[in-house]
Structures are given as C-alpha cells and as structure tokens.
Design an enzyme around this catalytic site. Sequence first.
Site, PDB file in Angstrom:
ATOM      1  N   GLN A  56       0.834  -1.194   0.000  1.00  0.00           N
ATOM      2  CA  GLN A  56       0.000   0.000   0.000  1.00  0.00           C
ATOM      3  C   GLN A  56       0.876   1.254   0.000  1.00  0.00           C
ATOM      4  O   GLN A  56       1.548   1.540   0.985  1.00  0.00           O
ATOM      5  CB  GLN A  56      -0.894  -0.003   1.246  1.00  0.00           C
ATOM      6  CG  GLN A  56      -1.671   1.266   1.508  1.00  0.00           C
ATOM      7  CD  GLN A  56      -2.677   1.555   0.423  1.00  0.00           C
ATOM      8  OE1 GLN A  56      -2.350   2.176  -0.578  1.00  0.00           O
ATOM      9  NE2 GLN A  56      -3.905   1.095   0.607  1.00  0.00           N
ATOM     10  N   ARG A  58      -0.199   4.310  -0.098  1.00  0.00           N
ATOM     11  CA  ARG A  58      -0.877   5.446   0.538  1.00  0.00           C
ATOM     12  C   ARG A  58      -0.544   5.499   2.024  1.00  0.00           C
ATOM     13  O   ARG A  58      -0.734   4.536   2.756  1.00  0.00           O
ATOM     14  CB  ARG A  58      -2.393   5.337   0.342  1.00  0.00           C
ATOM     15  CG  ARG A  58      -3.145   6.553   0.866  1.00  0.00           C
ATOM     16  CD  ARG A  58      -4.624   6.430   0.538  1.00  0.00           C
ATOM     17  NE  ARG A  58      -5.345   7.605   0.983  1.00  0.00           N
ATOM     18  CZ  ARG A  58      -5.469   8.720   0.285  1.00  0.00           C
ATOM     19  NH1 ARG A  58      -4.908   8.794  -0.907  1.00  0.00           N
ATOM     20  NH2 ARG A  58      -6.134   9.753   0.754  1.00  0.00           N
ATOM     21  N   GLU A  97      -8.162  -0.395   6.768  1.00  0.00           N
ATOM     22  CA  GLU A  97      -7.053   0.319   7.413  1.00  0.00           C
ATOM     23  C   GLU A  97      -7.529   1.536   8.199  1.00  0.00           C
ATOM     24  O   GLU A  97      -6.997   1.852   9.263  1.00  0.00           O
ATOM     25  CB  GLU A  97      -6.009   0.746   6.380  1.00  0.00           C
ATOM     26  CG  GLU A  97      -4.788   1.395   7.031  1.00  0.00           C
ATOM     27  CD  GLU A  97      -3.580   1.463   6.120  1.00  0.00           C
ATOM     28  OE1 GLU A  97      -2.590   2.098   6.526  1.00  0.00           O
ATOM     29  OE2 GLU A  97      -3.621   0.888   5.017  1.00  0.00           O
ATOM     30  N   ARG A  99     -10.327   1.810   9.794  1.00  0.00           N
ATOM     31  CA  ARG A  99     -10.885   1.312  11.054  1.00  0.00           C
ATOM     32  C   ARG A  99      -9.774   0.963  12.047  1.00  0.00           C
ATOM     33  O   ARG A  99      -9.905   1.199  13.252  1.00  0.00           O
ATOM     34  CB  ARG A  99     -11.753   0.080  10.789  1.00  0.00           C
ATOM     35  CG  ARG A  99     -13.180   0.396  10.341  1.00  0.00           C
ATOM     36  CD  ARG A  99     -13.879  -0.832   9.787  1.00  0.00           C
ATOM     37  NE  ARG A  99     -13.515  -1.079   8.397  1.00  0.00           N
ATOM     38  CZ  ARG A  99     -13.760  -2.217   7.755  1.00  0.00           C
ATOM     39  NH1 ARG A  99     -14.330  -3.224   8.390  1.00  0.00           N
ATOM     40  NH2 ARG A  99     -13.416  -2.359   6.485  1.00  0.00           N
TER      41      ARG A  99
END
Length: 299
Positions: A56, A58, A97, A99
């Site tokens: 990921q 981000r 992610e 959460r």
Amino acid sequence: MASKKGGLGKGMNSLFGANNVSKEAVEHTKIVTKEQEATEQVVKLPLEDVQPNPFQPRHHFDDNKLQELAASITENGVLTPIIVRQNDSKFEIIAGERRVRASKLASLKEISAIVRQVDDDTMAALALIENLQRDDLDAIEEAQAFDALMKRLDMTQAEIASKVGKDRATVANLLRLLKLPESVQNLIQNGDLSMGQARALLGLKKKTQIEKVAEIVVSRSLNVRQVENLIKQMNEGTPEVRNKEVSPFVLALSNQLEEKFGTKVKVNAGNKGNGKIEINYVSNEDLSRILALLDIEVD
C-alpha cells in the site's frame, strides 16, 4: 509465511483494462473483500499485531475524518470486522485500514477481524486498485502506486501506461516526482505545489537548490510559467554573474517584475541591502506604457 504466487487465474494482466482498472479486477477484489461467510469466524486480534498492506503506497489519511471515526468507535465499537491475512505471527490488512487507525486513536487494544488466505500478487493488486480508484489521490500517491507495481512485477513504464490507460509521458512525469526531495513531495501532497510546478523544479541543474526554490515558489505563489522562467534563469545565469551565486529570491523578484511590466527587468542586489533595478524599454511608447503602470505622469 504468506504465499508469493497463485490465486489470480490469468495473472496480473487480467487486472487492468484499456481504461484504468478493469471490471475483472474490481470483481476479483470484491471477492477478496466480501462480507463474512457463514463458514467463517470473526476473531479478536491484538491491534499491535495488525499491519498495513505491505504494498500500500498510501500513507496519508484525513486526520479530521479519522478523529470522527474514532469517536464513533468509542461510542459504538467497530461494527464491521476488518479483513486480514496472516503472515507469520502478524496480520496484514486486506480491507479496513481506516478502522484500524481509528481504533488505535480510540485506545482500543483489540479489533474484530476475518482472516483469509491471499497471495502477494493479489495484495499488490488490491493496493493499486484502491489507490487508482480514489478521487482524492494526489500525484505522489499515484506515482508511488505505479512505482510499486513496476517493482513488484518488473514492468516498464510503457507497459504500466498501457495497462492503466494513460499516456506513457503521464506515467513518466508522475514517476519523476519521486526524484524530488521528501520535503518537496510533502508540499505536493499538502496541495502547496501543483504537479506542473513540481515538474518545473525538476529542471533545475543544481538539484541541491530544489528545496530552497520550492520554498520561494510557495511563499510567493508563483504560477507554473513563472516557475519555468525562474528555473530557466537560474540554469542559464547571466554573463556578469555566471561564476557568482545568485540569490533565488532575486531571480524570483526579477521574474515577477518582468511579468508585471512585460519587458526585461534586471535586479542587482548589493551585499549591504542596497542595489538597483533596471527596466528595459524599446521605444518612447513602451516607456509611456511602463510609466503608466507605475502611475507616473510626465509633463
């Protein structure tokens, strides 16, 4: 240990269509991130053992929205379990992610989760698809998504461009942004620098000046054309000062004055705060035009 291959049928080539992400890819990620099945169990996992998707790119999340979600979790708990895969003694997030981050802000120690078996290629695809489908994806995050996919699958820029339906030049320009210093990349992600301004900064011959010039661009709100002119001047210099270090501020000031007066302007700054400004004009009419801009009337 999570497996490295398998589970994608036709492979990564089936994940992308002519326009961004294919329907097949979206459907595949829906299968992976689907809601709990009757045969699946929801387990409680220690938050300290839950890690982000390793593919990921981000890393920026809206702090205000996370705080709002954390407040909701404090009052109501996590209503929907996250989905993870196990990797040794840790668990990597497939979906959820936000959460996880909000639960940590709410000082929770555990979180409800569904554990599924997902291979590395699917994890990489999930991360890329999620990022490319986001409306608020910034240029750096998009570049990181492409870079991650290139490294993961050993693909060229041309292949990436073909798969995601973008021009090769667009992909190349995005990837070039990753060559900027981290502080300048942060300016792009914060919305202080546009992609056009950042691309112009990459044209600086002296790369060590990029951060300094970026600060000037932001502080003086220079547009893309002004940045390009500034970079050109800094790269070319002038015959009188070619061997002398020229202040980026002086160059930026010269550029702005040229924009205002529509003619060549030279700023010579002294060492004691003194100096002079030379404004060129090519005719009496041109002189009158400049004087009018300065609100000066000559009898």
